[in-house]
Motif scaffolding. Structure first.
Motif, mmCIF file in Angstrom:
data_model
loop_
_atom_site.group_PDB
_atom_site.id
_atom_site.type_symbol
_atom_site.label_atom_id
_atom_site.label_comp_id
_atom_site.label_asym_id
_atom_site.label_seq_id
_atom_site.Cartn_x
_atom_site.Cartn_y
_atom_site.Cartn_z
ATOM 1 N N LYS A 1 1.244 9.079 -6.217
ATOM 2 C CA LYS A 1 1.200 10.256 -6.055
ATOM 3 C C LYS A 1 2.447 11.156 -6.883
ATOM 4 O O LYS A 1 2.058 12.394 -7.212
ATOM 5 C CB LYS A 1 1.478 10.587 -4.327
ATOM 6 N N ASN B 1 2.265 1.792 -3.539
ATOM 7 C CA ASN B 1 1.158 2.111 -4.310
ATOM 8 C C ASN B 1 0.967 3.617 -4.144
ATOM 9 O O ASN B 1 0.542 4.481 -5.110
ATOM 10 C CB ASN B 1 -0.191 1.141 -3.972
ATOM 11 N N LYS B 2 0.731 4.026 -2.924
ATOM 12 C CA LYS B 2 0.655 5.514 -2.683
ATOM 13 C C LYS B 2 1.752 6.510 -3.167
ATOM 14 O O LYS B 2 1.347 7.480 -3.879
ATOM 15 C CB LYS B 2 0.440 5.722 -0.999
ATOM 16 N N THR B 3 2.823 5.995 -3.044
ATOM 17 C CA THR B 3 4.231 6.894 -3.499
ATOM 18 C C THR B 3 4.067 6.971 -4.927
ATOM 19 O O THR B 3 4.248 8.001 -5.404
ATOM 20 C CB THR B 3 5.447 6.344 -2.894
ATOM 21 N N ASP C 1 0.839 -1.261 0.123
ATOM 22 C CA ASP C 1 -0.071 0.001 -0.034
ATOM 23 C C ASP C 1 0.797 1.506 -0.001
ATOM 24 O O ASP C 1 0.746 2.438 -0.563
ATOM 25 C CB ASP C 1 -0.864 0.011 1.303
ATOM 26 N N GLU C 2 1.857 1.242 0.646
ATOM 27 C CA GLU C 2 2.728 2.409 0.800
ATOM 28 C C GLU C 2 3.579 2.762 -0.752
ATOM 29 O O GLU C 2 3.627 3.668 -0.993
ATOM 30 C CB GLU C 2 4.274 1.987 1.873
#
Ligand code: GLY
Length: 356
Positions: free
Chosen positions: A295, A290-292, A287-288
């Motif tokens: 963004k 994916n978010k990075t 998830d981390e």
């Protein structure tokens, strides 16, 4: 001045004007060598006057100026440069200086390594991508149609000079592109570095990136020192590139080239998704990532039909053995594992995930 070495190559970090560059070229090792600068027209316009006037040792150098862009990293251009080297009567004792981004350091290194069976060369990378990746480690080469870096040799520069001043004229998109390789270094080797990178916007502080660039090169150096010829560990540096290269090659073949780092960023996300499907990495870490990536990198302009053309390109990846597509995947943030077999279904799911 900070330095790192691997094999016979020395990497110096900091302002080129304080790096001993001129003294080096005037020293007995290179004093008698004819100097040839290979560059592209962008770098020529922005930096060549500063370069030539700052360093008397290159004031007489021949300059070969090439068209910029990945679409020019091809055999035809090499042929023109080899012919020019012949006209200048360049011999084994002479020196090539590659002054530019990844296309110039990859192709200039290949031209140097193959002309008369090998000339010495020095890399002065001017893009973030080339400073943290392409100029270091001895991979030289050119593309073959949609297949990236298919023709090439391992050949190390004598020296690499990394000066973040050159990043001040780099378009934002190129800074983001290079940053993807730095994120990769965190993901494959150093969770703390990955965390530190979250706070950095490369576009805000290009010249101030030198310490971060140093850390990336340190990670890369450690890997290539252990496994220069990519028999094992070095494959970890290809994380994100199996799918990334296929996407990049596809876009290139459609005359819609995208920056290497953008393809690698989305390739890393697809390959992280595959790592998740295989149960190698836990959901929170995925998830981390994916978010990075979502963004920082604009979504790829690809359709499901495009994916059908991208998939066959994976078959030509240089890591494949015996027709089996072999991936580098993540077991956690900061740890990679190579030689991982992946099913066609898992690849499909990874590609679909990044389109979603
Ligand atoms: N760019 C990946 C490597 O040098 O191995």
């Amino acid at each position: 001045m900070d330095t790192l070495t691997y094999n016979q190559c020395e990497i110096r970090f900091g302002n080129l004007k304080d790096s001993g560059f001129n003294d080096l070229l005037a020293s007995p090792r290179y004093a008698q060598s004819k100097k040839i600068i290979i560059t592209d027209s962008n770098v020529f316009d922005l930096w060549m006057e500063d370069f030539i006037t700052s360093f008397p040792a290159v004031s007489e150098a021949e300059i070969i100026q090439l068209p910029p862009g990945e679409e020019n990293k091809v055999l035809d251009i090499c042929q023109h440069v080899w012919e020019a080297l012949s006209e200048y009567e360049i011999g084994r004792g002479d020196l090539i200086i590659n002054f530019g981004g990844g296309v110039i350091t990859d192709m200039g290194g290949f031209i140097a390594a193959t002309f008369k069976r090998g000339l010495s060369f020095i890399n002065i990378p001017t893009t973030l991508l080339s400073q943290v990746d392409a100029s270091v480690g001895g991979k030289t080469g050119i593309d073959l149609g949609p297949f990236k870096n298919q023709i090439g040799v391992f050949a190390d520069p004598d020296f690499v000079f990394i000066d973040s001043r050159y990043l001040t004229t780099l378009p934002d998109v190129e800074l983001d592109s290079g940053f993807a390789e730095m994120l990769k270094h965190g993901l494959i080797a150093d969770a703390e570095y990955w965390n530190d990178l979250q706070a950095i916007n490369p576009k805000l502080i290009p010249a101030g990136l030198i310490k971060t660039i140093y850390r990336s090169v340190e990670i890369k150096r450690q890997i290539v020192t252990e496994d220069h010829l990519e028999k094992g560990l070095r494959k970890n540096l290809n994380f994100g590139h199996t799918i990334g290269h296929a996407i990049e090659g596809f876009c290139l073949s459609k005359d819609a080239a995208i920056p290497h780092g953008f393809a690698v960023a989305w390739g890393m996300l697809a390959e992280s998704f595959i790592s998740l499907q295989k149960g190698l990495i836990i959901q929170t870490m995925f998830d981390e990532i994916n978010k990075t990536i979502r963004k920082r990198y604009t979504k790829l302009n690809l359709t499901e039909n495009d994916l059908e053309e991208i998939k066959p390109l994976l078959l030509n990846d240089k890591k494949n053995v015996g027709g089996v597509i072999s991936f580098t995947l993540l077991t956690e943030i900061g740890k990679a594992v190579h030689n991982q077999e992946v099913t066609a279904e898992q690849i499909d799911a990874g590609l679909c995930f990044i389109l979603s």
